[in-house]
Design an enzyme around this catalytic site. Structure first.
Site, PDB file in Angstrom:
ATOM      1  N   GLU A  52       0.835  -1.201   0.000  1.00 58.74           N
ATOM      2  CA  GLU A  52       0.000   0.000   0.000  1.00 58.74           C
ATOM      3  C   GLU A  52       0.875   1.259   0.000  1.00 58.74           C
ATOM      4  O   GLU A  52       1.855   1.351   0.729  1.00 58.74           O
ATOM      5  CB  GLU A  52      -0.905   0.004   1.236  1.00 58.74           C
ATOM      6  CG  GLU A  52      -1.830   1.212   1.316  1.00 58.74           C
ATOM      7  CD  GLU A  52      -2.704   1.212   2.561  1.00 58.74           C
ATOM      8  OE1 GLU A  52      -3.743   1.899   2.549  1.00 58.74           O
ATOM      9  OE2 GLU A  52      -2.346   0.534   3.544  1.00 58.74           O
ATOM     10  N   LYS A 132      -9.936   2.375  -2.314  1.00 55.24           N
ATOM     11  CA  LYS A 132     -10.136   1.905  -0.947  1.00 55.24           C
ATOM     12  C   LYS A 132     -11.513   2.323  -0.431  1.00 55.24           C
ATOM     13  O   LYS A 132     -11.872   3.501  -0.440  1.00 55.24           O
ATOM     14  CB  LYS A 132      -9.035   2.480  -0.056  1.00 55.24           C
ATOM     15  CG  LYS A 132      -8.954   1.888   1.337  1.00 55.24           C
ATOM     16  CD  LYS A 132      -7.711   2.428   2.050  1.00 55.24           C
ATOM     17  CE  LYS A 132      -7.459   1.763   3.378  1.00 55.24           C
ATOM     18  NZ  LYS A 132      -6.204   2.270   4.003  1.00 55.24           N
ATOM     19  N   CYS A 183      -5.811  -2.785   2.714  1.00 55.16           N
ATOM     20  CA  CYS A 183      -5.560  -2.625   4.139  1.00 55.16           C
ATOM     21  C   CYS A 183      -6.824  -2.665   4.998  1.00 55.16           C
ATOM     22  O   CYS A 183      -7.353  -3.732   5.271  1.00 55.16           O
ATOM     23  CB  CYS A 183      -4.759  -1.340   4.377  1.00 55.16           C
ATOM     24  SG  CYS A 183      -3.881  -1.319   5.968  1.00 55.16           S
TER      25      CYS A 183
END
Length: 309
Positions: A52, A132, A183
């Site tokens: 990331e 995300k 994440c």
């Protein structure tokens, strides 16, 4: 022995970013080239992964300064508008390898900035991109306080790449459908379950940057839990822990099999992590413990959401 007769060889590149964007790109190039020259006894990977925000410092107030435009899937990235992804695409084409290009800050329309992960095929073409969904806004007493929403906009779609036609050119007999998360997304089991139940995913890819507060508590636990929940392989590629100041990334990139077993793990620093995915284990796990067929749709169910690919 052909690739079709063996597991899927993969490589996770755990590296650390600096304040210098050009240096970050050169550094990533060195590590990607290293990944394509496996040690004796190892097989050249067919799928490579970055962490990331590998091209910039992981800091909410810095994302905008490092943001790059990312075109829509189907575009060639080799000469594209993103210098970071153009670099990765050239390496992908040079070596004929697919790359999960971690995530980078994306310059979107109307001044919006996204944390965006991409999948690049061996010709340097963008296969999919994932913005995300869950922004990392946390305040752990005595630990970390971080607010991605101070600068980032959340995405609005689930991202799955079908294995039909083997777009990643894995060469395996049954190419995996791949779910792409970033994440904090992995903490929301509904997302991973939708990828597995509705879209047949057998592989979840998670570019990530857990920290030294959340990592020791939850990194292994969450990645193994999602593997067991979905009976998928989970590839979780972390950024490396910096030697000095900076975001205290936990490291410990992982590959977890569908039984919840960690089959490969990195340390804290910069490292290349190799693994081989025996994709037949997905079917074995699902036949042995058939949770997908035992869910009580008359009592509870997951609602579908917007899908991108």
């Amino acid at each position: 022995m052909s690739v079709a007769d063996m597991g899927l060889p993969v490589a996770l590149v755990q590296l650390c970013a600096t304040e210098d964007a050009e240096l970050n790109r050169r550094h990533a190039e060195v590590w990607l080239e290293r990944a394509m020259q496996p040690a004796p006894g190892r097989v050249k990977p067919r799928l490579v992964m970055l962490p990331e925000v590998w091209n910039a410092p992981y800091a909410a107030d810095r994302f905008e300064a490092y943001a790059e435009p990312i075109p829509q899937p189907g575009a060639s990235l080799v000469e594209g508008p993103s210098p970071s992804l153009a670099l990765v695409a050239r390496i992908a084409r040079r070596h004929g390898v697919a790359v999960i290009a971690g995530s980078i800050p994306e310059q979107g329309s109307h001044g919006r900035i996204y944390n965006t992960a991409t999948l690049i095929d061996p010709q340097g073409v963008l296969l999919a991109k994932h913005r995300k969904l869950h922004l990392f806004d946390v305040d752990v007493p005595g630990g970390i306080c971080f607010r991605e929403s101070d600068s980032l906009t959340a995405g609005h779609a689930l991202t799955v790449l079908s294995g039909s036609g083997d777009p990643l050119c894995t060469g395996v007999e049954e190419p995996p459908a791949l779910g792409l998360l970033i994440c904090y997304d992995i903490r929301f089991p509904e997302l991973a379950l939708l990828m597995q139940q509705r879209h047949g995913c057998s592989l979840l890819a998670v570019p990530a940057a857990f920290n030294t507060t959340t990592g020791p508590r939850h990194w292994h636990l969450v990645m193994r839990a999602r593997a067991v929940d979905t009976q998928c392989f989970v590839m979780a590629c972390s950024s490396a822990r910096p030697a000095g100041d900076g975001y205290p990334s936990y490291g410990h990139s992982l590959v977890v099999d569908p039984w919840g077993t960690v089959i490969a793990e990195a340390g804290e620093g910069e490292q290349l992590l190799d693994a081989e995915l025996d994709l037949s284990q997905v079917g074995l796990a699902r036949r042995a413990i058939p949770t997908s067929h035992q869910r009580r749709g008359d009592v509870y169910r997951l609602s579908e959401m917007k899908l991108t690919s």
